[in-house]
Design a protein around this motif. Structure first.
Motif, PDB file in Angstrom:
ATOM      1  N   PRO A  96      38.413  77.169  53.157  1.00 10.87           N
ATOM      2  CA  PRO A  96      37.048  76.719  53.436  1.00 10.87           C
ATOM      3  C   PRO A  96      35.998  77.749  53.032  1.00 10.87           C
ATOM      4  CG  PRO A  96      38.097  77.476  55.446  1.00 10.87           C
ATOM      5  CD  PRO A  96      39.140  77.542  54.379  1.00 10.87           C
ATOM      6  N   PHE A  97      36.455  78.934  52.575  1.00 13.20           N
ATOM      7  CA  PHE A  97      35.517  79.998  52.225  1.00 13.20           C
ATOM      8  C   PHE A  97      35.706  80.390  50.762  1.00 13.20           C
ATOM      9  CE2 PHE A  97      36.688  80.473  56.710  1.00 13.20           C
ATOM     10  CZ  PHE A  97      35.444  80.273  57.295  1.00 13.20           C
ATOM     11  N   PRO A  98      34.639  80.436  49.970  1.00 15.72           N
ATOM     12  CA  PRO A  98      34.754  80.791  48.553  1.00 15.72           C
ATOM     13  C   PRO A  98      35.127  82.257  48.378  1.00 15.72           C
ATOM     14  CG  PRO A  98      32.449  80.626  49.193  1.00 15.72           C
ATOM     15  CD  PRO A  98      33.257  80.137  50.368  1.00 15.72           C
ATOM     16  N   LEU A  99      35.854  82.542  47.305  1.00 13.26           N
ATOM     17  CA  LEU A  99      36.282  83.910  47.017  1.00 13.26           C
ATOM     18  C   LEU A  99      35.290  84.634  46.112  1.00 13.26           C
ATOM     19  CD1 LEU A  99      40.096  83.258  46.410  1.00 13.26           C
ATOM     20  CD2 LEU A  99      38.911  83.804  48.554  1.00 13.26           C
ATOM     21  N   ILE A 100      34.625  83.861  45.242  1.00 11.95           N
ATOM     22  CA  ILE A 100      33.599  84.427  44.355  1.00 11.95           C
ATOM     23  C   ILE A 100      32.413  83.476  44.331  1.00 11.95           C
ATOM     24  CG2 ILE A 100      33.006  85.124  41.990  1.00 11.95           C
ATOM     25  CD1 ILE A 100      35.948  85.745  41.516  1.00 11.95           C
ATOM     26  N   VAL A 101      31.234  84.013  44.476  1.00 12.94           N
ATOM     27  CA  VAL A 101      30.008  83.222  44.383  1.00 12.94           C
ATOM     28  C   VAL A 101      29.031  83.966  43.480  1.00 12.94           C
ATOM     29  CG1 VAL A 101      28.038  82.225  45.607  1.00 12.94           C
ATOM     30  CG2 VAL A 101      30.294  82.220  46.683  1.00 12.94           C
ATOM     31  N   GLN A 150      32.546  86.813  34.419  1.00 16.28           N
ATOM     32  CA  GLN A 150      32.846  85.561  33.724  1.00 16.28           C
ATOM     33  C   GLN A 150      32.901  84.369  34.683  1.00 16.28           C
ATOM     34  OE1 GLN A 150      36.445  87.617  31.648  1.00 16.28           O
ATOM     35  NE2 GLN A 150      35.966  85.813  30.401  1.00 16.28           N
ATOM     36  N   VAL A 151      33.010  84.661  35.994  1.00 15.99           N
ATOM     37  CA  VAL A 151      33.247  83.623  37.000  1.00 15.99           C
ATOM     38  C   VAL A 151      31.988  83.349  37.807  1.00 15.99           C
ATOM     39  CG1 VAL A 151      34.660  82.939  38.975  1.00 15.99           C
ATOM     40  CG2 VAL A 151      35.653  84.334  37.146  1.00 15.99           C
ATOM     41  N   SER A 152      31.601  82.090  37.857  1.00 14.51           N
ATOM     42  CA  SER A 152      30.458  81.684  38.673  1.00 14.51           C
ATOM     43  C   SER A 152      30.894  81.383  40.106  1.00 14.51           C
ATOM     44  CB  SER A 152      29.795  80.436  38.067  1.00 14.51           C
ATOM     45  OG  SER A 152      28.754  79.964  38.901  1.00 14.51           O
ATOM     46  N   PHE A 153      32.011  80.643  40.239  1.00 10.74           N
ATOM     47  CA  PHE A 153      32.494  80.246  41.560  1.00 10.74           C
ATOM     48  C   PHE A 153      34.009  80.194  41.536  1.00 10.74           C
ATOM     49  CE2 PHE A 153      33.892  77.035  44.615  1.00 10.74           C
ATOM     50  CZ  PHE A 153      33.204  77.411  45.760  1.00 10.74           C
ATOM     51  N   CYS A 154      34.616  80.626  42.645  1.00 11.12           N
ATOM     52  CA  CYS A 154      36.070  80.599  42.729  1.00 11.12           C
ATOM     53  C   CYS A 154      36.486  80.355  44.170  1.00 11.12           C
ATOM     54  CB  CYS A 154      36.645  81.930  42.232  1.00 11.12           C
ATOM     55  SG  CYS A 154      38.432  82.089  42.477  1.00 11.12           S
ATOM     56  N   THR A 155      37.443  79.463  44.355  1.00  6.69           N
ATOM     57  CA  THR A 155      38.025  79.236  45.669  1.00  6.69           C
ATOM     58  C   THR A 155      39.522  79.001  45.498  1.00  6.69           C
ATOM     59  OG1 THR A 155      37.787  78.012  47.753  1.00  6.69           O
ATOM     60  CG2 THR A 155      37.710  76.721  45.711  1.00  6.69           C
ATOM     61  N   CYS A 156      40.253  78.978  46.606  1.00  4.91           N
ATOM     62  CA  CYS A 156      41.704  78.841  46.556  1.00  4.91           C
ATOM     63  C   CYS A 156      42.109  77.435  46.999  1.00  4.91           C
ATOM     64  CB  CYS A 156      42.345  79.886  47.459  1.00  4.91           C
ATOM     65  SG  CYS A 156      44.143  79.960  47.329  1.00  4.91           S
ATOM     66  N   ILE A 157      42.832  76.722  46.139  1.00  2.22           N
ATOM     67  CA  ILE A 157      43.291  75.366  46.432  1.00  2.22           C
ATOM     68  C   ILE A 157      44.797  75.294  46.242  1.00  2.22           C
ATOM     69  CG2 ILE A 157      43.108  72.929  45.805  1.00  2.22           C
ATOM     70  CD1 ILE A 157      40.306  73.450  44.804  1.00  2.22           C
ATOM     71  N   GLY A 172      47.104  77.274  47.055  1.00  2.00           N
ATOM     72  CA  GLY A 172      47.673  78.525  46.578  1.00  2.00           C
ATOM     73  C   GLY A 172      47.249  78.923  45.180  1.00  2.00           C
ATOM     74  N   LYS A 173      46.454  78.071  44.523  1.00  2.00           N
ATOM     75  CA  LYS A 173      45.989  78.365  43.170  1.00  2.00           C
ATOM     76  C   LYS A 173      44.459  78.481  43.172  1.00  2.00           C
ATOM     77  CE  LYS A 173      49.841  75.857  41.033  1.00  2.00           C
ATOM     78  NZ  LYS A 173      50.203  74.748  40.115  1.00  2.00           N
ATOM     79  N   LEU A 174      43.958  79.203  42.192  1.00  2.00           N
ATOM     80  CA  LEU A 174      42.520  79.406  42.118  1.00  2.00           C
ATOM     81  C   LEU A 174      41.839  78.282  41.366  1.00  2.00           C
ATOM     82  CD1 LEU A 174      42.177  83.228  41.343  1.00  2.00           C
ATOM     83  CD2 LEU A 174      42.293  82.077  43.557  1.00  2.00           C
ATOM     84  N   TYR A 175      40.753  77.765  41.968  1.00  2.00           N
ATOM     85  CA  TYR A 175      39.860  76.876  41.235  1.00  2.00           C
ATOM     86  C   TYR A 175      38.714  77.720  40.746  1.00  2.00           C
ATOM     87  CZ  TYR A 175      35.946  73.790  40.341  1.00  2.00           C
ATOM     88  OH  TYR A 175      34.860  73.178  39.757  1.00  2.00           O
TER      89      TYR A 175
END
Length: 217
Positions: A160-165, A198-205, A207-210
């Motif tokens: 529920p919490f983003p890893l990169i913003v 290079q990353v705008s947004f990243c979260t974990c779905i 076990g994999k990164l979106y």
């Protein structure tokens, strides 16, 4: 008769001006009012009322400060799009009231948020028992986002919490997943991303990164 006609014309002109201003300020201003948004809306409304009540005042003197406020608001919004820190200063940031079923009373005191507020907003979401809540997040808008314990299986798949913003690593989110920055960088490298920028947004779905890439300028 001319006096009434003047009031009608001023009202119509100011109405159209306000419509244009609010449209140019963007849908975000209409959809959710932050503290500064609310202040700007009130000030523009007061300026319009004063202009209507004072027909002897040149209408340009009323429109000019309204346009100035619009320009300031648009500039602040553009800066906030580029900077997460500036956005947090301007709009505030979410506060986690309940984490993994535990109420954080320290955060509640800091936000001047009491149990009556919490229970009221939970009832609005048809939740009558705090024990049913896994996470409760007080958004900058004042709304309460809730993840129930019965959604635990989904939580294990989607963080529920983003890893990169906006290209900035969210250390607290990594800590909640019991991961560190080294793990995140390794995962990004495996997917061909060698820089956080290079990353705008990243979260974990599951076990994999979106990952959503930064748009090319």
């Amino acid at each position: 008769m001319e006096e009434y006609a003047g009031v009608v014309i001023r009202t119509l002109v100011l109405y159209l001006v306000m419509m244009v201003i609010f449209r140019l300020m963007g849908k975000r201003e209409i959809g959710e009012l932050g503290i500064l948004d609310l202040v700007v809306f009130i000030m523009i409304g007061e300026m319009a009322v004063l202009s209507i009540e004072n027909p002897d005042m040149p209408i340009v003197k009323s429109i000019l400060p309204m346009v100035l406020l619009m320009v300031i608001q648009i500039i602040l919004a553009l800066i906030s799009l580029k900077s997460q820190k500036f956005r947090e200063v301007l709009d505030g940031k979410p506060s986690i009231i309940i984490s993994q079923g535990k109420i954080d009373e320290r955060v509640m005191r800091k936000q001047r948020y009491n149990f009556d507020d919490l229970l009221s907003q939970l009832r609005e979401k048809n939740i009558l028992n705090i024990g049913e809540v896994e996470y409760a997040i007080l958004e900058p808008s004042g709304q309460l986002s809730v993840i129930e314990k019965k959604q635990r299986e989904m939580q294990e798949k989607v963080s529920p919490f983003p890893l990169i913003v906006d290209g900035v690593i969210q250390e607290k989110s990594l800590a909640r997943l019991q991961k560190d920055e080294k793990w995140l960088l390794q995962q990004l490298n495996r997917q061909g991303y060698h820089s956080i920028s290079q990353v705008s947004f990243c979260t974990c779905i599951d076990g994999k990164l979106y990952i959503d890439e930064q748009d090319s300028q």
